[in-house]
Scaffold this motif. Structure first.
Motif, short mmCIF file in Angstrom:
data_model
loop_
_atom_site.label_atom_id
_atom_site.label_comp_id
_atom_site.label_asym_id
_atom_site.label_seq_id
_atom_site.Cartn_x
_atom_site.Cartn_y
_atom_site.Cartn_z
N PHE A 70 0.27 -4.15 5.31
CA PHE A 70 -0.93 -3.29 5.32
C PHE A 70 -0.24 -1.98 4.98
N LEU A 71 0.35 -1.37 5.93
CA LEU A 71 1.12 0.07 6.62
C LEU A 71 2.32 0.40 5.94
N SER A 72 2.87 -0.52 5.13
CA SER A 72 4.22 -0.35 4.59
C SER A 72 3.73 -0.68 3.26
N GLY A 73 3.12 -1.47 3.19
CA GLY A 73 1.99 -0.99 1.83
C GLY A 73 1.61 0.26 1.07
N GLN A 74 0.60 0.64 2.25
CA GLN A 74 -0.54 1.23 1.64
C GLN A 74 1.24 3.22 1.64
N SER A 75 1.98 3.03 1.68
CA SER A 75 3.15 4.37 1.82
C SER A 75 3.64 3.35 0.09
N ARG A 76 4.61 4.90 -0.26
CA ARG A 76 5.04 5.32 -1.21
C ARG A 76 6.47 4.55 -0.94
N GLY A 77 6.31 3.59 -1.86
CA GLY A 77 7.55 2.22 -1.17
C GLY A 77 8.45 1.68 -0.29
N GLY A 78 7.74 1.82 0.78
CA GLY A 78 7.68 0.92 1.84
C GLY A 78 7.56 -0.24 1.56
N LYS A 79 8.59 -0.59 2.67
CA LYS A 79 7.60 -2.94 2.61
C LYS A 79 8.59 -3.17 3.95
N ARG B 24 12.78 8.56 5.35
CA ARG B 24 12.17 7.20 5.71
C ARG B 24 11.59 7.08 6.96
N ILE B 25 10.68 6.15 7.38
CA ILE B 25 10.21 5.56 8.63
C ILE B 25 10.13 4.30 8.77
N ILE B 26 10.60 3.90 9.90
CA ILE B 26 10.85 2.86 10.32
C ILE B 26 10.23 2.48 11.90
N LEU B 27 9.69 1.19 10.75
CA LEU B 27 8.79 1.19 12.66
C LEU B 27 9.15 -0.53 12.92
N ILE B 28 9.43 -0.38 13.92
CA ILE B 28 9.84 -1.89 14.83
C ILE B 28 8.81 -1.82 16.10
N SER B 29 7.80 -3.05 15.18
CA SER B 29 7.13 -3.66 16.11
C SER B 29 5.79 -5.00 15.85
N ASN B 30 5.49 -5.32 16.63
CA ASN B 30 4.60 -6.44 16.64
C ASN B 30 3.62 -6.63 15.78
N GLY B 31 3.10 -5.18 15.52
CA GLY B 31 1.91 -5.04 14.96
C GLY B 31 0.56 -5.47 15.12
N THR C 167 -1.50 6.67 9.08
CA THR C 167 -0.76 6.25 8.65
C THR C 167 -0.35 5.89 6.64
N GLY C 168 -1.54 5.72 6.75
CA GLY C 168 -1.52 6.31 4.77
C GLY C 168 -1.63 7.68 4.56
N GLY C 169 -1.71 8.87 5.52
CA GLY C 169 -2.34 9.46 5.12
C GLY C 169 -0.77 10.34 4.96
N ILE C 170 0.66 10.11 5.96
CA ILE C 170 1.78 10.00 5.75
C ILE C 170 3.10 8.66 5.22
N GLY C 171 1.97 8.28 4.71
CA GLY C 171 2.64 7.35 3.34
C GLY C 171 2.44 7.81 2.09
N ARG C 172 1.51 9.25 1.52
CA ARG C 172 1.24 9.88 0.74
C ARG C 172 2.72 10.03 0.15
N VAL C 173 3.89 10.18 0.47
CA VAL C 173 4.80 11.03 0.70
C VAL C 173 5.90 10.25 0.88
N ASN C 174 5.93 9.59 2.39
CA ASN C 174 7.09 8.82 3.01
C ASN C 174 6.55 7.43 2.93
N PRO C 175 8.24 6.26 2.42
CA PRO C 175 7.61 5.78 2.56
C PRO C 175 8.04 4.63 4.84
N ILE C 176 7.53 3.72 4.40
CA ILE C 176 7.17 3.15 5.59
C ILE C 176 7.91 1.37 5.45
N PHE C 177 9.15 2.01 6.28
CA PHE C 177 9.33 -0.33 6.17
C PHE C 177 9.41 -0.14 7.56
#
Length: 530
Positions: free
Chosen positions: A150-159, A89-96, A125-135
């Motif tokens: 957008f970044l989380s939505g294009q990942s596998r199960g991220g939000k 799992r990848i967790i991004l803390i950011s203002n986007g 992020t799209g390439g990474i998100g094919r496998v890893n969820p991005i929260f």
């Protein structure tokens, strides 16, 4: 601390010794670097975070590139919990609000991200998100929620997870273990939630679950297909790599409009309508076409391949994509829309592109005239980056005509410049033909099509003596011939053979309806066109 990757679950982990997960931390600000490599020393990680200096730019692309190197071999970092296959799992803390990835000193102001930088970030992020969820955890006074979604939505199960839900996110592993213990069937009939809760009570009768935990467990169960094995994910990626790639400059470019051509032998796969080139197959001489009417994508021959020369299952045409209730679909022509913020990706204002793919989350893939392909929002986050073109406007007509003629220069005679009659002749495939004679409903590029049996159209009458006929024409004089039209087929040795009574009857029905029609028949388990 803009652009920080780390698992906020460590605060919860330290209180639950039964959870043992390795956490890596990357910071990006004035510098992009590893703060900690994979470790389960949660207290040490918390202490090192206290020393992080805030400020500077937000080079998210650089951070994700660094992360991609850490992920390494995906298979080595996947674990199974029951039927759930769990990936990092990848967790991004950011203002986007990413900036271009360069290092600047502390006295320099943060840079503003360019459209090219945003495009690169989405691609990485799209390439990474094919496998890893991005929260994504939004922080700051005015976070760009659209970018984070957008970044989380294009990942596998991220939000997107808001800061006040950090502790609940930390319980993901615990709830996942519980979900893996349950026995349930998803029927999408409105009763799935109750079935999962019933299974939870029966499986864990002595445990208490908060409402938040129950909701998380239900959500995990409903999204179980996302937790698939790496073998399944790799197969999905390989299948997608077959599509949306322009491999051969001699072939029609992506976005070209086509319809069945002179060597067509695939029944009604096209539903008798046009389609759009969405990819060049790895196999030389094959295109992948998305048909307008049934949305199916199949491979077809175009030119020469290692097995055959000059075979054209499709021809280029200038027929526009006409929507029938859809909002947007492959083949539609588009220009910049009201929310466009992608610079000159399209080649400049008023440039026209062709839609290649439409995703369920409101994202579409567009190929522009200069050959560049990018994803855009068409409903995602209530944004519309594109505007549909009127298919009959002078600009659209000119665009399609120019595209068709450019292909004609490469393959003279293989466009629809003067082939209306040919298409009409192939349009009348009989619905009365035996079901066994129907062309296959799916085609794999590794299966080569059956050669078309060359039979001269005309009336052939059965000889009552039933002798072997070795010439294409049969005398019709004399009393020994039936008045019923008998159709014949010629084998590889040049010997003419009569069609079966059933096939002959159905061919005659089609012939009576339209003498120029084309009929598909089955001979010795092979499909042929008469």
């Amino acid at each position: 601390m803009d652009g920080l990757f780390f698992s906020i679950a460590l605060f919860q982990y330290s209180n639950h010794p039964d959870i043992d997960e390795n956490v890596a931390v990357i910071v990006c600000g004035r510098h992009t670097k590893f703060l900690r490599h994979y470790s389960n020393q949660y207290q040490d990680i918390k202490r090192c975070l206290d020393d992080v200096e805030f400020g500077g730019p937000c080079p998210l692309s650089a951070a994700f590139l660094l992360l991609r190197g850490v992920l390494g071999n995906f298979k080595n970092y996947s674990r199974s919990i029951g039927d759930f296959h769990v990936h990092q799992r990848i967790i991004l803390i950011s203002n986007g609000r990413p900036t271009d990835y360069i290092d600047i000193d502390s006295d320099s102001p943060p840079l503003t991200g360019s459209s090219e930088g945003m495009t690169h970030l989405i691609k990485v992020t799209g390439g990474i998100g094919r496998v890893n969820p991005i929260f994504c955890v939004p922080v700051g006074g005015n976070p760009a929620l659209g970018t984070l979604e957008f970044l989380s939505g294009q990942s596998r199960g991220g939000k997107v997870v808001y800061p006040d839900k950090a502790r609940q996110l930390a319980k993901c592993s615990q709830n996942l273990k519980t979900a893996a213990m349950l026995s349930f069937t998803i029927k999408n009939d409105g009763e799935d939630r109750e079935r999962i809760l019933t299974s939870l009570v029966c499986t864990c009768p002595h445990r208490e679950f908060s409402e938040l935990d129950q909701n998380d467990i239900i959500d995990l169960c409903m999204r179980k297909p996302l937790f698939c094995s790496m073998d399944v994910i790799i197969k999905e990626i390989e299948d997608d790599q077959e599509l949306y790639i322009e491999r051969d400059l001699r072939m029609p470019p992506l976005g070209s409009r086509v319809k069945r051509g002179r060597d067509w032998q695939w029944g009604d796969q096209d539903m008798f309508g046009p389609g759009t080139v969405v990819g060049h197959s790895k196999d030389v001489g094959w295109l992948r076409i998305a048909w307008d009417k049934n949305k199916a994508i199949y491979p077809y021959r175009y030119g020469s391949n290692p097995y055959e020369n000059d075979k054209y299952d499709v021809m280029i045409c200038d027929e526009p994509r006409i929507l029938e209730g859809e909002l947007i679909d492959p083949g539609c022509l588009v220009t910049r829309g009201p929310d466009w913020e992608w610079g000159n990706q399209d080649g400049g204002a008023k440039s026209i592109g062709t839609v290649l793919r439409v995703d369920d989350n409101g994202v579409v893939l567009v190929c522009w005239k200069h050959g560049s392909c990018h994803q855009y929002r068409y409903g995602y986050d209530d944004k519309i980056d594109l505007q549909l073109c009127d298919p009959f406007s002078p600009e659209s007509v000119r665009f399609l005509k120019t595209s068709m003629l450019s292909v004609e220069e490469k393959y003279p005679g293989e466009t629809n410049v003067s082939s209306e009659e040919e298409f009409e002749n192939t349009h009348c495939l009989s619905n009365d033909i035996n079901e066994e004679a129907a062309a296959p409903t799916s085609v794999d590029s590794t299966v080569r099509p059956t050669s078309i049996l060359q039979v001269t159209k005309g009336k052939y009458f059965k000889n009552s003596i039933k002798e072997t006929i070795r010439t294409p024409d049969i005398e019709t004089d004399g009393p020994n011939f039936s008045t019923v039209n008998q159709w014949w087929w010629r084998d590889s040795e040049g010997i003419w053979n009569p069609h079966s009574k059933e096939a002959n009857s159905k061919i005659n029905k089609c012939y009576k309806r339209d003498p120029k029609s084309t009929v598909v028949v089955m001979i010795k388990d092979q499909t042929y066109v008469n």
